[in-house]
Write an enzyme that holds these catalytic residues in place. Structure first.
Site, PDB file in Angstrom:
ATOM      1  N   TYR A  53      11.709  10.841  -4.462  1.00  0.00           N
ATOM      2  CA  TYR A  53      12.025   9.791  -3.487  1.00  0.00           C
ATOM      3  C   TYR A  53      12.648  10.352  -2.213  1.00  0.00           C
ATOM      4  CZ  TYR A  53      10.208   6.444  -6.696  1.00  0.00           C
ATOM      5  OH  TYR A  53       9.331   5.761  -7.504  1.00  0.00           O
ATOM      6  N   ASN A  87       5.077  -2.654  -1.276  1.00  0.00           N
ATOM      7  CA  ASN A  87       5.452  -1.378  -0.663  1.00  0.00           C
ATOM      8  C   ASN A  87       6.963  -1.211  -0.607  1.00  0.00           C
ATOM      9  OD1 ASN A  87       2.752  -1.173  -0.315  1.00  0.00           O
ATOM     10  ND2 ASN A  87       2.755  -1.609   1.878  1.00  0.00           N
ATOM     11  N   VAL A  88       7.373   0.048  -0.744  1.00  0.00           N
ATOM     12  CA  VAL A  88       8.809   0.333  -0.676  1.00  0.00           C
ATOM     13  C   VAL A  88       9.199   0.836   0.718  1.00  0.00           C
ATOM     14  CG1 VAL A  88       8.993   0.706  -3.163  1.00  0.00           C
ATOM     15  CG2 VAL A  88       8.488   2.655  -1.681  1.00  0.00           C
ATOM     16  N   ASP A  89       8.213   1.043   1.588  1.00  0.00           N
ATOM     17  CA  ASP A  89       8.549   1.431   2.964  1.00  0.00           C
ATOM     18  C   ASP A  89       9.073   0.210   3.717  1.00  0.00           C
ATOM     19  OD1 ASP A  89       6.459  -0.057   4.450  1.00  0.00           O
ATOM     20  OD2 ASP A  89       5.034   1.296   3.483  1.00  0.00           O
ATOM     21  N   HIS A 104       8.710  -4.243  -5.328  1.00  0.00           N
ATOM     22  CA  HIS A 104       8.923  -2.990  -6.064  1.00  0.00           C
ATOM     23  C   HIS A 104      10.098  -2.174  -5.533  1.00  0.00           C
ATOM     24  CE1 HIS A 104       4.463  -3.170  -7.549  1.00  0.00           C
ATOM     25  NE2 HIS A 104       5.258  -3.999  -8.194  1.00  0.00           N
ATOM     26  N   THR A 173      -4.438  -3.771  -1.450  1.00  0.00           N
ATOM     27  CA  THR A 173      -3.930  -3.497  -2.809  1.00  0.00           C
ATOM     28  C   THR A 173      -5.100  -3.467  -3.780  1.00  0.00           C
ATOM     29  OG1 THR A 173      -2.602  -4.332  -4.672  1.00  0.00           O
ATOM     30  CG2 THR A 173      -3.302  -5.966  -3.048  1.00  0.00           C
ATOM     31  N   SER A 174      -5.001  -2.572  -4.769  1.00  0.00           N
ATOM     32  CA  SER A 174      -6.086  -2.441  -5.739  1.00  0.00           C
ATOM     33  C   SER A 174      -5.955  -3.478  -6.858  1.00  0.00           C
ATOM     34  CB  SER A 174      -6.071  -1.034  -6.333  1.00  0.00           C
ATOM     35  OG  SER A 174      -4.858  -0.826  -7.021  1.00  0.00           O
TER      36      SER A 174
END
Ligand code: OAD
Length: 232
Positions: A53, A87-89, A104, A173-174
């Site tokens: 991270y 997304n975590v950004d 997430h 997103t998949s």
């Protein structure tokens, strides 16, 4: 104002320079997902997870929002826009989006391992953590990330938003990771759904009224903005 609820995944940040997870050459090709993004992995080797991270934070810091993120911000002029992101950004926030819900977790945050309500925001000049990092109470910390095998605390709030959507949009997103992928199931019947992705996944059974825009977010989002404006 009509409510647009948008569900975004790694694809919206790809053109900003951040790798997706499951495309070829994606992050999970380079790192075993269960080592760096699961609770077991963290218990087994916390130093590796901290370093993973740290690296993600260093990368994210260099990135700027692209036309996809900016287009969603632009929509706020005419619509009540809610962004639910896997997304975590923080590129939606950097683009100026007002309502962003992270399913997430968030890369630039850490939290106490003793009390999960103690969450701290890292600064660009102090973004590294290790097994030795302590919070103000002397307790060890962990990334503020939802690991595999953990519950998704913001999911109920996300469902609440989706149930109120007049228009639902899915971008990049998949649709592989649950419960995020199941948000589609909470859209009210008859609600128009748009899915922007150059390589769209199979739409789960039951979702109707889906228009697929088979394009990258940087092109597909501005196109959708034009379309939705023209329908006002
Ligand atoms: P994936 O890597 O699974 O999927 C990325 C999607 O983005 C694919 O459908 C690509 O076709 C699409 N894509 C690629 N480039 C794009 C572009 N320029 N514009 C639009 N779409 C593009 O990523 P997610 O579905 O977000 O969780 O993955 C979900 C979760 O899996 C992540 O949040 C992460 C991961 O494990 C955690 O780490 C907790």
């Amino acid at each position: 104002m009509k409510k647009i609820v948008v569900s975004t995944g790694a694809g919206i940040s790809a053109e900003s320079g951040l790798s997706t997870f499951r495309d070829s050459g994606g992050l999970w090709d380079k790192y075993p997902v269960m080592d760096v993004a699961s609770l077991d992995g963290f218990m087994r080797n916390p130093a590796l997870v901290h370093e993973f991270y740290n690296q993600r934070r260093r990368e994210a810091l260099k990135c700027q929002p692209n036309a996809g993120h900016l287009g969603l911000k632009e929509l706020e002029q005419w619509f009540d826009v809610r962004v639910i992101t896997q997304n975590v950004d923080n590129l939606h926030e950097k683009a100026g989006s007002t309502h962003v819900l992270h399913l997430h977790g968030e890369l630039m945050k850490i939290r106490s391992m003793k009390r999960e309500d103690r969450v701290y925001t890292l600064t660009p000049d102090n973004l590294e953590t290790s097994v030795d990092t302590r919070d103000e109470y002397g307790d060890p910390v962990r990334p503020h990330i939802v690991f595999f095998q953990e519950a998704v605390p913001n999911f109920e709030k996300a469902v609440e938003w989706v149930r109120e959507a007049d228009i639902f949009v899915v971008i990049g997103t998949s649709l592989n990771v649950y419960p995020a992928a199941s948000l589609l199931m909470y859209v009210r019947p008859g609600t128009p759904i748009y899915y922007i992705d150059p390589n769209p996944a199979k739409i789960p059974m039951g979702a109707e009224n889906v228009t697929i825009i088979k394009k990258k977010a940087g092109e597909g989002v501005p196109e959708l903005v034009e379309l939705l404006r023209s329908q006002l």
